[in-house]
Design a protein around this motif. Structure first.
Motif, PDB file in Angstrom:
ATOM      1  N   THR A   1     -29.929  12.335  83.780  1.00  0.00           N
ATOM      2  CA  THR A   1     -30.894  13.110  83.011  1.00  0.00           C
ATOM      3  C   THR A   1     -31.299  14.361  83.793  1.00  0.00           C
ATOM      4  OG1 THR A   1     -32.892  12.111  83.941  1.00  0.00           O
ATOM      5  CG2 THR A   1     -31.812  10.923  82.131  1.00  0.00           C
ATOM      6  N   GLY A   2     -31.989  15.248  83.100  1.00  0.00           N
ATOM      7  CA  GLY A   2     -32.495  16.435  83.770  1.00  0.00           C
ATOM      8  C   GLY A   2     -33.445  16.096  84.901  1.00  0.00           C
ATOM      9  N   LYS A   3     -34.245  15.049  84.717  1.00  0.00           N
ATOM     10  CA  LYS A   3     -35.182  14.632  85.766  1.00  0.00           C
ATOM     11  C   LYS A   3     -34.452  14.134  87.011  1.00  0.00           C
ATOM     12  CE  LYS A   3     -39.092  13.287  82.760  1.00  0.00           C
ATOM     13  NZ  LYS A   3     -38.531  13.697  81.456  1.00  0.00           N
ATOM     14  N   ASP A   4     -33.251  13.577  86.812  1.00  0.00           N
ATOM     15  CA  ASP A   4     -32.498  13.040  87.943  1.00  0.00           C
ATOM     16  C   ASP A   4     -31.966  14.132  88.866  1.00  0.00           C
ATOM     17  OD1 ASP A   4     -32.780  10.404  87.049  1.00  0.00           O
ATOM     18  OD2 ASP A   4     -30.982  10.540  85.800  1.00  0.00           O
ATOM     19  N   ILE A   5     -31.799  15.326  88.334  1.00  0.00           N
ATOM     20  CA  ILE A   5     -31.141  16.361  89.137  1.00  0.00           C
ATOM     21  C   ILE A   5     -32.083  17.508  89.497  1.00  0.00           C
ATOM     22  CG2 ILE A   5     -28.880  15.795  88.176  1.00  0.00           C
ATOM     23  CD1 ILE A   5     -29.080  18.292  86.443  1.00  0.00           C
ATOM     24  N   VAL A   6     -33.370  17.265  89.396  1.00  0.00           N
ATOM     25  CA  VAL A   6     -34.332  18.303  89.784  1.00  0.00           C
ATOM     26  C   VAL A   6     -34.187  18.593  91.275  1.00  0.00           C
ATOM     27  CG1 VAL A   6     -36.775  18.829  90.101  1.00  0.00           C
ATOM     28  CG2 VAL A   6     -35.984  17.789  87.973  1.00  0.00           C
ATOM     29  N   ARG A   7     -34.033  19.865  91.613  1.00  0.00           N
ATOM     30  CA  ARG A   7     -33.995  20.291  93.003  1.00  0.00           C
ATOM     31  C   ARG A   7     -35.169  21.228  93.262  1.00  0.00           C
ATOM     32  NH1 ARG A   7     -28.324  21.037  91.326  1.00  0.00           N
ATOM     33  NH2 ARG A   7     -29.495  21.257  89.411  1.00  0.00           N
ATOM     34  N   GLU A   8     -36.133  20.736  93.987  1.00  0.00           N
ATOM     35  CA  GLU A   8     -37.380  21.481  94.204  1.00  0.00           C
ATOM     36  C   GLU A   8     -37.750  21.409  95.678  1.00  0.00           C
ATOM     37  OE1 GLU A   8     -40.006  24.047  93.293  1.00  0.00           O
ATOM     38  OE2 GLU A   8     -39.061  23.076  91.561  1.00  0.00           O
ATOM     39  N   PRO A   9     -37.741  22.540  96.402  1.00  0.00           N
ATOM     40  CA  PRO A   9     -37.435  23.885  95.915  1.00  0.00           C
ATOM     41  C   PRO A   9     -35.933  24.101  95.731  1.00  0.00           C
ATOM     42  CG  PRO A   9     -37.842  23.948  98.267  1.00  0.00           C
ATOM     43  CD  PRO A   9     -38.126  22.539  97.829  1.00  0.00           C
TER      44      PRO A   9
ATOM     45  N   ARG B   1     -32.085  25.006  96.224  1.00  0.00           N
ATOM     46  CA  ARG B   1     -31.127  24.744  97.296  1.00  0.00           C
ATOM     47  C   ARG B   1     -31.573  23.612  98.203  1.00  0.00           C
ATOM     48  NH1 ARG B   1     -30.247  31.069  98.371  1.00  0.00           N
ATOM     49  NH2 ARG B   1     -29.346  31.543  96.338  1.00  0.00           N
ATOM     50  N   THR B   2     -32.143  22.614  97.576  1.00  0.00           N
ATOM     51  CA  THR B   2     -32.360  21.340  98.258  1.00  0.00           C
ATOM     52  C   THR B   2     -31.567  20.287  97.489  1.00  0.00           C
ATOM     53  OG1 THR B   2     -34.402  20.976  97.003  1.00  0.00           O
ATOM     54  CG2 THR B   2     -34.605  21.988  99.187  1.00  0.00           C
ATOM     55  N   GLU B   3     -31.722  19.021  97.846  1.00  0.00           N
ATOM     56  CA  GLU B   3     -30.908  17.963  97.262  1.00  0.00           C
ATOM     57  C   GLU B   3     -31.735  17.126  96.290  1.00  0.00           C
ATOM     58  OE1 GLU B   3     -31.373  18.082 100.830  1.00  0.00           O
ATOM     59  OE2 GLU B   3     -29.942  19.732 100.628  1.00  0.00           O
ATOM     60  N   ALA B   4     -31.115  16.758  95.184  1.00  0.00           N
ATOM     61  CA  ALA B   4     -31.748  15.812  94.276  1.00  0.00           C
ATOM     62  C   ALA B   4     -31.793  14.436  94.947  1.00  0.00           C
ATOM     63  CB  ALA B   4     -30.954  15.738  92.973  1.00  0.00           C
ATOM     64  N   PRO B   5     -32.678  13.536  94.491  1.00  0.00           N
ATOM     65  CA  PRO B   5     -32.701  12.173  95.046  1.00  0.00           C
ATOM     66  C   PRO B   5     -31.312  11.541  94.961  1.00  0.00           C
ATOM     67  CG  PRO B   5     -34.609  12.538  93.653  1.00  0.00           C
ATOM     68  CD  PRO B   5     -33.725  13.730  93.467  1.00  0.00           C
ATOM     69  N   TRP B   6     -30.858  10.958  96.070  1.00  0.00           N
ATOM     70  CA  TRP B   6     -29.480  10.465  96.118  1.00  0.00           C
ATOM     71  C   TRP B   6     -29.383   9.015  95.675  1.00  0.00           C
ATOM     72  CZ3 TRP B   6     -26.599  14.404  96.041  1.00  0.00           C
ATOM     73  CH2 TRP B   6     -25.216  14.243  96.089  1.00  0.00           C
TER      74      TRP B   6
ATOM     75  N   LYS C   1     -36.478  21.456  81.682  1.00  0.00           N
ATOM     76  CA  LYS C   1     -35.549  22.504  82.098  1.00  0.00           C
ATOM     77  C   LYS C   1     -36.272  23.458  83.044  1.00  0.00           C
ATOM     78  CE  LYS C   1     -32.251  25.928  80.485  1.00  0.00           C
ATOM     79  NZ  LYS C   1     -32.519  26.798  81.650  1.00  0.00           N
ATOM     80  N   PRO C   2     -35.772  23.615  84.271  1.00  0.00           N
ATOM     81  CA  PRO C   2     -36.435  24.538  85.201  1.00  0.00           C
ATOM     82  C   PRO C   2     -36.514  25.947  84.621  1.00  0.00           C
ATOM     83  CG  PRO C   2     -34.792  23.201  86.338  1.00  0.00           C
ATOM     84  CD  PRO C   2     -34.606  22.955  84.876  1.00  0.00           C
ATOM     85  N   THR C   3     -37.639  26.583  84.831  1.00  0.00           N
ATOM     86  CA  THR C   3     -37.823  27.941  84.313  1.00  0.00           C
ATOM     87  C   THR C   3     -37.181  28.978  85.216  1.00  0.00           C
ATOM     88  OG1 THR C   3     -39.969  28.061  85.421  1.00  0.00           O
ATOM     89  CG2 THR C   3     -39.954  27.345  83.105  1.00  0.00           C
ATOM     90  N   VAL C   4     -36.844  28.586  86.455  1.00  0.00           N
ATOM     91  CA  VAL C   4     -36.132  29.461  87.375  1.00  0.00           C
ATOM     92  C   VAL C   4     -34.912  28.706  87.901  1.00  0.00           C
ATOM     93  CG1 VAL C   4     -38.143  30.821  88.055  1.00  0.00           C
ATOM     94  CG2 VAL C   4     -37.612  28.710  89.285  1.00  0.00           C
ATOM     95  N   TRP C   5     -33.994  29.452  88.510  1.00  0.00           N
ATOM     96  CA  TRP C   5     -32.726  28.860  88.949  1.00  0.00           C
ATOM     97  C   TRP C   5     -32.961  27.793  89.997  1.00  0.00           C
ATOM     98  CZ3 TRP C   5     -28.238  29.726  86.552  1.00  0.00           C
ATOM     99  CH2 TRP C   5     -27.062  29.247  87.141  1.00  0.00           C
TER     100      TRP C   5
END
Length: 613
Positions: free
Chosen positions: A409-417, A419-424, A458-462
């Motif tokens: 899902t979109g929540k699974d791949i959130v990278r914040e900030p 260029r960091t990693e989503a939860p693995w 959906k992230p509002t920025v890249w």
């Protein structure tokens, strides 16, 4: 590669005055293969791969290397899918993860072979696009040549120019395909088509737009016009300094030209404009975005020399909106594709007639060389000379998506900030890196609310960076005998916008082919294979399963397999370093990680299969 210093160059440096070899890069083997129409016969194999795109190619090679007999079926005359038949030869990558993306798995072999052709055979740069020297933007003909050679080397029979009309199913198991070249019986079917065709033909439950299909009927879609992502009918165009050949001139404006003209004047302005990705000053500013080497000239330009570009791919401001009926109604599909083609032809008309640029379609990329050059009945005949040199298929961004034993899902791949990693996840078999980039279908009503997803996700920025793709996303929840690959894996619409990049779908195919071969070898269904066994086999093949590369460890390192497996299974501690202006990387106690990995390898010994190169 030493990640701490990152000193290894990827691209050959050419000296001033160097001249390329202006030769035809298309091999005689390619031309023979392109025109082969297989005879009708009964066939059988261990694994049949439906679709010869990047995911299909890597699936077929991975399965064959692990001892499975494989047949690939491809409806066009080209293998490579979106990278060749679809015209997107400028590889969409996230530049900040060059080593992790491009130096592991079968994808790394593809890139190395392409690079060799440009460095040695053609003696010209391949890093010519994206306004930067670190781009990788080869020609369609060269990519197709490499994939053809790799499939030949692996011994994979490829049925080109072969349509798929039905799938065989016995109760809850898919057992093969019916094609225009006859029936193919198989123990495992891999759906690596660009649109999830086999999911529909085999009656496999899947998602379509924001609705759900039980394999035959779809619920949740209020209209067959419900949005999916836009398609793009690209075109590879080049400059003709001696004048455009008469047959390649567009003298009649397509019917909808006035609808698009204002948009083109903004996107392709005569004075140029400044956009860090898509426009630079001057009338040729547009051309550097997805530039390609100009095989017809001695041009030695690299990516930062955008004013010298003489060949490019039109994949900018020619997206075309489509509904879910694009995937379900053949006539609607033909009409959508005709309009998408005409929109791109409008751009060519604009460049020729409003900007006065001597640019038109390139004729040496191989599109017109198959037994049936591209022809859509809804495209007026006056444009046939242009159409025959356009890609064989559009760039399809969103397909049917299997309902798998796991979902991304979109929540699974959130990278914040950024260029960091989503939860693995310890069941990951592929690494993605891209932003959830939806081209169209971004209204609040277009998302799967029943899965807890909305526009707010959906992230509002890249936002880019590594995210895991679990094995269960490739395995149908209720049907045996089938694996999903390409863009057909189990995701929400939002997450699907992040998986379509060339390295990602290549990795998905490699995982699917590996799982298929293990299932055949052990006489079980893919869902019965321990994920760790698939991970071990992928690591043995040189694939990266960790979010980032590990410092001091390449695919050929003695400890690579054990350390990769330990880190993938979360059996070893790691730390991520982020040097400024450099690719991040993992550091770990290599000796301890290798020891932990060896414990897992011993546990998995009965699941291992040998890998042939």
């Amino acid at each position: 590669m030493n990640l701490a210093t990152q000193t290894i160059p990827r691209f050959k440096e050419f000296a001033p005055g160097d001249k390329p070899n202006v030769v035809d890069p298309i091999s005689s083997r390619q031309r023979t293969a392109w025109n082969e129409v297989p005879e009708v016969a009964d066939r059988s194999c261990d694994v049949v791969v439906a679709g010869g795109g990047l995911s299909g190619v890597t699936a077929a090679i991975a399965a064959t290397r692990r001892g499975a007999s494989v047949i690939m079926v491809e409806p066009t005359h080209m293998v490579g899918g979106q990278a060749t038949a679809g015209g997107v030869s400028a590889f969409d990558i996230t530049f900040h993860y060059d080593h992790a993306l491009n130096d592991f798995g079968i994808w790394s072999e593809i890139l190395a072979r392409i690079q060799h052709i440009y460095d040695v055979d053609l003696n010209r740069p391949v890093n010519v696009g994206h306004y930067r020297k670190i781009s990788f933007t080869p020609n369609v003909a060269v990519v197709e040549r490499v994939l053809t050679e790799m499939l030949d080397a692996a011994g994979v029979p490829v049925l080109r120019n072969t349509g798929i009309s039905a799938a065989f199913r016995e109760a809850g198991r898919v057992t093969g395909l019916l094609t225009t070249a006859g029936p193919i019986e198989a123990k495992i079917v891999i759906d690596a088509t660009e649109d999830g065709q086999v999911l529909a033909l085999a009656g496999v439950p899947h998602r379509l737009s924001n609705g759900v299909s039980n394999g035959t009927t779809t619920r949740g879609i209020t209209s067959q016009r419900q949005a999916i992502q836009d398609i793009t009918y690209t075109a590879i165009i080049q400059a003709y300094p001696g004048g455009i050949p008469d047959e390649l001139r567009v003298t009649v404006a397509p019917e909808n030209y006035d609808t698009y003209a204002a948009e083109f004047r903004s996107a392709y302005p005569p004075e140029g404009g400044f956009d860090s990705l898509k426009k630079k000053p001057g009338p040729l500013g547009f051309a550097g975005f997805r530039a390609a080497p100009d095989l017809s000239s001695e041009n030695m330009q690299t990516g930062d020399e955008y004013n010298a570009v003489t060949r490019t791919n039109l994949n900018h401001f020619n997206d075309f909106p489509v509904g879910a009926d694009y995937l379900t109604d053949p006539d609607a599909r033909a009409r959508y594709e005709a309009e998408a083609k005409l929109k791109t032809i409008c751009i060519i008309y604009y460049l020729q007639n409003e900007l006065g640029l001597p640019w038109s379609v390139a004729t040496d990329e191989g599109y017109a060389e198959g037994p049936t050059p591209p022809r859509n009945p809804y495209v007026p005949q006056v444009y046939i000379p242009i159409e025959r040199h356009m890609p064989l298929i559009p760039y399809i961004r969103e397909s049917r998506r299997v309902i798998g034993t796991a979902i991304i899902t979109g929540k699974d791949i959130v990278r914040e900030p950024n260029r960091t990693e989503a939860p693995w996840r310890d069941d990951s078999v592929v690494v993605g890196t891209y932003h959830p980039d939806l081209h169209g279908g971004r209204a609040e009503t277009d998302f799967e609310n029943y899965l807890g997803e909305s526009l707010a996700d959906k992230p509002t920025v890249w936002r880019e960076g590594p995210f895991p793709i679990p094995m269960g996303a490739l395995i149908p929840e209720w049907v045996d005998g089938l694996l999903a690959a390409e863009k057909n894996i189990s995701t929400t619409r939002l997450a699907s916008g992040a998986i379509r990049l060339h390295p990602t779908v290549s990795g998905i195919g490699e995982a699917a082919g590996t799982a298929a071969a293990l299932a055949v070898h052990h006489g079980v269904q893919p869902a019965e294979i321990p994920v760790a066994a698939v991970q071990l086999s992928l690591a043995e093949g040189g694939a990266l399963l960790t979010p980032l590369a590990v410092e001091g460890l390449d695919r050929g390192s003695p400890e690579f397999i054990a350390v990769t497996l330990a880190l993938a299974r979360n059996r070893a501690a790691k730390e991520i370093l982020r040097p400024k202006n450099m690719e991040p990387y993992i550091i770990t106690d290599t000796e301890a990680a290798a020891a932990a990995g060896q414990v897992s390898i011993q546990y998995l010994k009965d699941w291992r299969v040998s890998i042939q190169r």
